[in-house]
Design a protein around this motif. Structure first.
Motif, PDB file in Angstrom:
ATOM      1  N   SER A 131       0.774  -1.092   0.181  1.00  0.00           N
ATOM      2  CA  SER A 131       0.047   0.148   0.200  1.00  0.00           C
ATOM      3  C   SER A 131       0.659   1.215   0.421  1.00  0.00           C
ATOM      4  O   SER A 131       0.571   2.620  -0.658  1.00  0.00           O
ATOM      5  CB  SER A 131      -1.243   0.192   1.258  1.00  0.00           C
ATOM      6  N   SER A 132       2.120   0.941   0.654  1.00  0.00           N
ATOM      7  CA  SER A 132       2.903   2.258   0.852  1.00  0.00           C
ATOM      8  C   SER A 132       4.035   2.088   0.285  1.00  0.00           C
ATOM      9  O   SER A 132       4.983   1.051  -0.369  1.00  0.00           O
ATOM     10  CB  SER A 132       2.942   3.004   2.475  1.00  0.00           C
ATOM     11  N   TYR A 133       4.656   3.898  -0.436  1.00  0.00           N
ATOM     12  CA  TYR A 133       6.053   3.410  -0.402  1.00  0.00           C
ATOM     13  C   TYR A 133       6.785   2.773  -0.387  1.00  0.00           C
ATOM     14  O   TYR A 133       8.320   2.167  -0.267  1.00  0.00           O
ATOM     15  CB  TYR A 133       6.305   4.951  -1.160  1.00  0.00           C
ATOM     16  N   GLU A 173       9.474   2.040  -6.640  1.00  0.00           N
ATOM     17  CA  GLU A 173       9.168   3.741  -6.743  1.00  0.00           C
ATOM     18  C   GLU A 173       8.654   4.704  -7.537  1.00  0.00           C
ATOM     19  O   GLU A 173       8.309   4.614  -8.074  1.00  0.00           O
ATOM     20  CB  GLU A 173      10.020   4.007  -5.830  1.00  0.00           C
ATOM     21  N   HIS A 444       0.413   4.092  -2.496  1.00  0.00           N
ATOM     22  CA  HIS A 444       1.054   5.886  -2.191  1.00  0.00           C
ATOM     23  C   HIS A 444       2.237   5.831  -2.017  1.00  0.00           C
ATOM     24  O   HIS A 444       3.233   5.302  -1.628  1.00  0.00           O
ATOM     25  CB  HIS A 444      -0.035   5.819  -0.757  1.00  0.00           C
ATOM     26  N   ASP A 445       2.334   6.836  -2.280  1.00  0.00           N
ATOM     27  CA  ASP A 445       4.311   7.985  -2.660  1.00  0.00           C
ATOM     28  C   ASP A 445       3.885   8.273  -1.256  1.00  0.00           C
ATOM     29  O   ASP A 445       2.846   8.869  -0.662  1.00  0.00           O
ATOM     30  CB  ASP A 445       4.466   8.314  -3.480  1.00  0.00           C
ATOM     31  N   ALA A 446       5.171   9.197  -1.156  1.00  0.00           N
ATOM     32  CA  ALA A 446       5.204  10.389   0.613  1.00  0.00           C
ATOM     33  C   ALA A 446       4.412  11.037   0.629  1.00  0.00           C
ATOM     34  O   ALA A 446       3.743  11.940   1.691  1.00  0.00           O
ATOM     35  CB  ALA A 446       6.742  10.391   0.758  1.00  0.00           C
ATOM     36  N   GLU A 447       3.923  11.512  -0.611  1.00  0.00           N
ATOM     37  CA  GLU A 447       2.746  12.720  -0.961  1.00  0.00           C
ATOM     38  C   GLU A 447       1.369  12.731  -0.814  1.00  0.00           C
ATOM     39  O   GLU A 447       0.285  13.197  -1.093  1.00  0.00           O
ATOM     40  CB  GLU A 447       3.499  13.753  -1.392  1.00  0.00           C
ATOM     41  N   LYS A 448       0.928  11.232  -0.969  1.00  0.00           N
ATOM     42  CA  LYS A 448       0.030   9.895  -0.273  1.00  0.00           C
ATOM     43  C   LYS A 448      -0.449  10.017  -1.933  1.00  0.00           C
ATOM     44  O   LYS A 448      -2.194   9.792  -2.241  1.00  0.00           O
ATOM     45  CB  LYS A 448      -1.184  10.595   0.438  1.00  0.00           C
ATOM     46  N   GLN A 449       0.373  10.425  -2.587  1.00  0.00           N
ATOM     47  CA  GLN A 449      -0.328  10.161  -3.862  1.00  0.00           C
ATOM     48  C   GLN A 449      -0.550   8.934  -5.100  1.00  0.00           C
ATOM     49  O   GLN A 449       0.843   7.902  -4.625  1.00  0.00           O
ATOM     50  CB  GLN A 449       0.220  11.183  -5.201  1.00  0.00           C
ATOM     51  N   THR A 450      -1.383   8.248  -5.355  1.00  0.00           N
ATOM     52  CA  THR A 450      -1.378   7.033  -6.064  1.00  0.00           C
ATOM     53  C   THR A 450      -0.253   6.627  -6.915  1.00  0.00           C
ATOM     54  O   THR A 450      -0.340   7.663  -7.619  1.00  0.00           O
ATOM     55  CB  THR A 450      -2.707   6.514  -6.156  1.00  0.00           C
TER      56      THR A 450
END
Ligand code: ATP
Ligand code: MG
Length: 589
Positions: A131-133, A173, A444-450
């Motif tokens: 889900s996350s980077y 990423e 989701h990247d560090a900026e919460k972008q998918t």
């Protein structure tokens, strides 16, 4: 220590008729494999040992590069393949295994397929895990049986319907990290193939149906290979011919001015480039335009190359079509109003131009400037055809096959071409598989972008590698296994196996050899010496120790390398030590 009499190594004196190439003959003669059906092979005990060794080296190098081993099923839901981006292409090679219900009829759509590779399986699986980077930067691999319904399985393990592959998949990423992973895995491949004792080159390759940004193939030069590799010794440039380019069209080429009006002329009976090149026409092949039609994803299109050039079909996938085949004569006639031998791409002469999805010119036709082509009329050709004025082209591209001797795109020196066996293939995939909402692998990247994961995939034909090693490492007597992949490192040939003294010396030397890190086979059969020596050479064990009654009387045993002619006599008391130190040397060289 393994005693020959207690294992199963069925060597053959003669080559079975089914084998055409040396490595295939040796696989059978050395008792490594047996054929079960077309493209289906059983690994016998000796073959299984080599398979394990090669797999283990692969595992070690993948692990060292940070990849993580897992295992996916080989029976896969067809649905998952249908949802993926290349079902239409891959279905051709996939075996289906019927329906889940007991009442399944053979006509039903298959519910399951046997895995030919696993991008379509691992991408959604990892996609639903991550889900996350913070979860990114992982490479997974497996060593597994793959299934492909090859139309022409041949040469034993080289092109089989069931074979062992190491397949790996990376999730990163961004592009930069994905490329770093790609290079790290490429480094693991270099080490792997070197440890297998192979001479190989890595070449630029055509990503084909994988799409993706770039790819490299690992190639073992061999006459019996299925691929052609183009290379330059000067610059180090190397590429599969499917992908290779040459410096034949200069970057500063200025298109020629027209030399005159189009002029039709009669060419009775002329249907080939060669005929037009001969008397009375004498138009060199490199001044003729050749028009060829193909069907890509059910759409007709034409490619124009010089008469002296061949179309490289693999390059046509750059036009965006997935499944490509040559057009039939009927399809050609419907669109062009003429048959092959009279075709031309001159504006206004094509019967049904809208039927053609496109007409694509190979860049090298710009070298012709003004030339000759078919008139789309029987027995008629046209001269003074100017590339920019007259040809009905949608765009230019690189569609031709590079030929030996053309200038290297980097050094300008003549290119060479060699046959090779593809043993591995790595791809920087990009987001082709991951960028799908219901199916892909997003995070989701560090900026919460998918964002979709940037992927790579990495294959090694483990079983094909084994045969490539044999193809490259053999002589008229048999296989010459490189140390690291030899089924056994040492063979102790006991000539008088009923002599108590011989048997106990074999055990003593064998134990010392094992302690030095070698795998030891003791030939304890009651065969004639000649048979035993021949078999030892055939199965290719790197180091042979011979213990016989006469030697025992003289106080010596014999030591011989498979690779060399000379036989060294060593004193019995020193034998264990000398053998051990020889092993340590061989293992470290
Ligand atoms: P090829 O062009 O030889 O058909 P491929 O491009 O289909 O190979 P990949 O899909 O990249 O191969 O598979 C990875 C590796 O698996 C290849 O580099 C090759 O070493 C091996 N391989 C592929 N098909 C076969 C086969 N039918 N038998 C044995 N090994 C194979
Ligand atoms: Mg293939």
């Amino acid at each position: 220590m393994q005693y020959w009499s207690k294992t199963y190594i069925p060597t053959l004196k003669e080559s079975p008729a089914e084998a055409e190439i040396e490595s295939h003959k040796l696989l059978l003669r050395a008792g490594l494999v047996r054929k079960i059906g077309g493209g289906l092979y059983a690994f016998l005990p000796l073959g299984k040992r080599v398979l394990e060794k090669v797999s283990q080296i692969c595992r070690e190098e993948m692990n060292a590069a940070g990849a993580i081993e897992l295992l996916m099923p080989a029976v896969l839901p067809a649905e998952q393949w249908k949802a993926g981006p290349r079902w239409n292409v891959v279905r051709e090679v996939m075996y289906s295994v019927g329906s889940a219900s007991k009442s399944a009829r053979p006509t039903e759509e298959p519910q399951y397929v046997l895995g030919p590779t696993h991008e379509e399986i691992i991408t959604p699986m990892i996609g639903s895990e991550i889900s996350s980077y913070r979860d990114m930067g992982k490479t997974f691999y497996q060593i597994q049986t793959k299934f492909r319904n090859e139309i022409r399985p041949r040469y034993g393990l080289m092109r089989a319907r069931e074979f062992i592959m190491k397949d790996g998949y990376s999730f990163d990423e961004d592009d930069e990290k994905a490329e770093a992973t790609y290079h790290r895995i490429a480094g693991a491949y270099d080490k792997f193939f070197a440890r297998c004792g192979l001479t190989f080159i890595s070449v630029e390759a055509d990503p084909g149906i994988m799409g993706g940004a770039f790819s490299h193939e690992y190639m073992v030069p061999a006459e019996v290979g299925d691929d052609d590799v183009v290379y330059c010794e000067e610059s180090g440039y190397s590429a599969n011919v499917e992908k290779a380019t040459s410096g034949i069209v200069p970057g500063d080429l200025v298109d020629a001015e027209p030399v005159g009006d189009l002029e039709k002329f009669e060419t009775p009976g002329v249907k080939t480039i060669e005929k037009l090149a001969k008397d009375p026409f004498n138009i060199p092949a490199n001044e003729q335009f050749k028009t060829l039609l193909f069907v890509g994803d059910e759409k007709l299109f034409a490619v124009v190359v010089r008469g002296c050039d061949q179309v490289e079909e693999a390059k046509l996938s750059s036009l965006g079509y997935q499944v490509i085949r040559p057009a039939t004569v009927d399809e050609i006639f419907e669109a062009m109003g003429a048959y092959p031998g009279s075709l031309g791409a001159i504006k206004g002469t094509i019967k049904d131009r809208p039927k053609l999805d496109g007409i694509f010119g190979d860049e090298a036709i710009r070298l012709i400037g003004n030339g000759v082509t078919g008139a789309n009329e029987k027995a008629m050709h046209v001269k003074n055809v100017n590339v920019s004025r007259d040809l009905d082209l949608d765009r230019f591209g690189d569609f031709r096959k590079v030929q030996e001797g053309e200038p290297c795109p980097k050094s300008g020196k003549p290119l060479k071409v060699a046959r090779a066996i593809e043993v591995g293939h790595i791809f920087k995939l990009g987001t082709k598989f991951s960028d799908s909402d219901q199916w892909g692998a997003k995070f989701h990247d560090a900026e919460k972008q998918t964002r979709p994961a940037v992927m790579g995939c990495y294959g090694i034909g483990i079983s094909r590698t084994i045969q490539a090693v044999i193809e490259q490492s053999r002589d008229e007597s048999g296989i010459k296994w490189p140390w690291n992949v030899a089924p056994y490192h040492v063979i102790i040939t006991v000539l008088d196996s009923d002599l108590e003294e011989a048997a106990s010396l074999a055990e003593k030397i064998g134990s010392a050899a094992e302690a030095a890190g070698a795998d030891v086979l003791v030939d304890d059969r009651s065969e004639r010496p000649g048979v035993k020596f021949k078999d030892a050479d055939l199965i290719g064990i790197p180091l042979r120790i011979t213990i016989g009654g006469r030697g025992l009387k003289e106080g010596i045993v014999e030591m011989k390398l498979r690779d060399q002619k000379d036989v060294r006599k060593i004193a019995i008391d020193e034998a264990a030590d000398i053998v051990a130190s020889e092993i340590r040397e061989l293992a470290s060289s």
